[in-house]
Write a protein that holds these residues in place. Structure first.
Motif, PDB file in Angstrom:
ATOM      1  N   ILE A 153       0.818  -1.210   0.000  1.00 31.12           N
ATOM      2  CA  ILE A 153       0.000   0.000   0.000  1.00 31.12           C
ATOM      3  C   ILE A 153       0.851   1.259   0.000  1.00 31.12           C
ATOM      4  N   THR A 154       1.853   1.302   0.887  1.00 30.44           N
ATOM      5  CA  THR A 154       2.648   2.528   1.031  1.00 30.44           C
ATOM      6  C   THR A 154       3.914   2.525   0.179  1.00 30.44           C
ATOM      7  N   GLY A 155       4.369   1.340  -0.198  1.00 30.32           N
ATOM      8  CA  GLY A 155       5.623   1.240  -0.941  1.00 30.32           C
ATOM      9  C   GLY A 155       6.850   1.298  -0.051  1.00 30.32           C
ATOM     10  N   GLU A 156       6.670   1.651   1.239  1.00 31.48           N
ATOM     11  CA  GLU A 156       7.817   1.706   2.151  1.00 31.48           C
ATOM     12  C   GLU A 156       8.317   0.293   2.454  1.00 31.48           C
ATOM     13  N   ARG A 157       9.615   0.195   2.604  1.00 30.04           N
ATOM     14  CA  ARG A 157      10.230  -1.087   2.920  1.00 30.04           C
ATOM     15  C   ARG A 157       9.876  -1.464   4.357  1.00 30.04           C
ATOM     16  N   GLU A 158       9.446  -2.712   4.549  1.00 29.08           N
ATOM     17  CA  GLU A 158       9.122  -3.174   5.889  1.00 29.08           C
ATOM     18  C   GLU A 158       9.498  -4.641   6.046  1.00 29.08           C
ATOM     19  N   THR A 159       9.622  -5.050   7.295  1.00 26.88           N
ATOM     20  CA  THR A 159       9.935  -6.438   7.615  1.00 26.88           C
ATOM     21  C   THR A 159       8.750  -7.039   8.347  1.00 26.88           C
ATOM     22  N   VAL A 160       8.392  -8.249   7.961  1.00 24.77           N
ATOM     23  CA  VAL A 160       7.273  -8.959   8.575  1.00 24.77           C
ATOM     24  C   VAL A 160       7.795 -10.261   9.173  1.00 24.77           C
ATOM     25  N   GLU A 161       7.562 -10.421  10.467  1.00 24.60           N
ATOM     26  CA  GLU A 161       7.927 -11.668  11.149  1.00 24.60           C
ATOM     27  C   GLU A 161       6.952 -12.746  10.727  1.00 24.60           C
ATOM     28  N   ILE A 162       7.472 -13.920  10.399  1.00 14.25           N
ATOM     29  CA  ILE A 162       6.648 -15.051   9.999  1.00 14.25           C
ATOM     30  C   ILE A 162       6.506 -16.038  11.160  1.00 14.25           C
ATOM     31  N   PHE A 163       7.562 -16.249  11.892  1.00 16.69           N
ATOM     32  CA  PHE A 163       7.495 -17.108  13.072  1.00 16.69           C
ATOM     33  C   PHE A 163       8.553 -16.677  14.082  1.00 16.69           C
ATOM     34  N   VAL A 201       9.363  -0.112   8.968  1.00 17.13           N
ATOM     35  CA  VAL A 201       8.399  -0.701   9.892  1.00 17.13           C
ATOM     36  C   VAL A 201       8.769  -2.160  10.119  1.00 17.13           C
ATOM     37  N   LEU A 202       8.600  -2.612  11.350  1.00 13.02           N
ATOM     38  CA  LEU A 202       8.756  -4.024  11.690  1.00 13.02           C
ATOM     39  C   LEU A 202       7.396  -4.510  12.189  1.00 13.02           C
ATOM     40  N   ARG A 203       6.871  -5.541  11.555  1.00 12.94           N
ATOM     41  CA  ARG A 203       5.570  -6.102  11.951  1.00 12.94           C
ATOM     42  C   ARG A 203       5.801  -7.435  12.647  1.00 12.94           C
ATOM     43  N   MET A 204       5.292  -7.527  13.868  1.00 12.98           N
ATOM     44  CA  MET A 204       5.406  -8.747  14.668  1.00 12.98           C
ATOM     45  C   MET A 204       4.006  -9.225  15.012  1.00 12.98           C
ATOM     46  N   GLY A 205       3.809 -10.518  15.023  1.00  8.21           N
ATOM     47  CA  GLY A 205       2.517 -11.081  15.389  1.00  8.21           C
ATOM     48  C   GLY A 205       2.659 -11.986  16.591  1.00  8.21           C
ATOM     49  N   PHE A 206       1.537 -12.534  17.021  1.00 10.81           N
ATOM     50  CA  PHE A 206       1.557 -13.586  18.028  1.00 10.81           C
ATOM     51  C   PHE A 206       0.320 -14.446  17.841  1.00 10.81           C
ATOM     52  N   LEU A 207       0.415 -15.660  18.318  1.00 16.96           N
ATOM     53  CA  LEU A 207      -0.680 -16.608  18.168  1.00 16.96           C
ATOM     54  C   LEU A 207      -1.634 -16.467  19.343  1.00 16.96           C
ATOM     55  N   HIS A 208      -2.882 -16.171  19.034  1.00 20.01           N
ATOM     56  CA  HIS A 208      -3.892 -16.102  20.093  1.00 20.01           C
ATOM     57  C   HIS A 208      -4.003 -17.479  20.739  1.00 20.01           C
TER      58      HIS A 208
END
Length: 161
Positions: A88-98, A127-134
């Protein structure tokens, strides 16, 4: 007197933190199977052909990275993700997968996060995107993410089709 269980530390054992190469993927498989068993949503079965091939290509092409925590030449923790432009933004970001660390090593897992965050920053991510398992210690992870400076941004849902 109540007996307390001590978690292993870097002093107790020879702990090694390092970035995985594509050839390290077989070492990660037992840990990733353990991780998959904890996933509370449908269809988290590791494909023994696709998964190693996929991560080897990401690592070799330098758009993905995995950092490992090793004890006695065994992988006891790992974090992995990908870097690229936000669609969407075109900005470089990192997404955590596990991000998974065996329970007796959990106190040491934050160092994996630090390596991962530094990798993201050094690769130009904004941006760094981190998730977690509910259902898998969400309160603990939310407190940790807060301490690390992350803010809650999105929640995803899954449905088996």
């Amino acid at each position: 007197m109540q007996k307390t269980t001590m978690r292993p530390t870097a002093i107790d054992r020879k702990m090694i933190y390092r970035r995985a190469s594509g050839n390290d993927i077989p070492l990660l498989m037992p840990l990733l199977h353990e991780f998959a068993e904890q996933v509370p949503y449908p269809r988290c079965k590791i494909d023994e052909v696709h998964m190693p091939d996929f991560w080897k290509r990401l690592i070799d092409d330098e758009i993905g990275a995995i950092f490992m925590l090793m004890s006695d030449e065994r992988v006891v923790g790992a974090i992995g993700g990908i870097v690229g432009p936000n669609p969407i933004t075109g900005e470089r970001e990192t997404v955590e997968i596990f991000w998974y660390v065996q329970p007796s090593y959990r106190g040491l897992g934050v160092y994996l996060y630090k390596l991962f965050e530094n990798w993201a920053r050094n690769n130009g991510s904004k941006v760094l995107r981190m998730g977690f398992l509910h259902g898998v210690t969400p309160e603990t992870i939310e407190r940790l993410y807060d301490k690390l400076g992350l803010v809650k941004a999105e929640t995803y849902f899954a449905k088996e089709l």
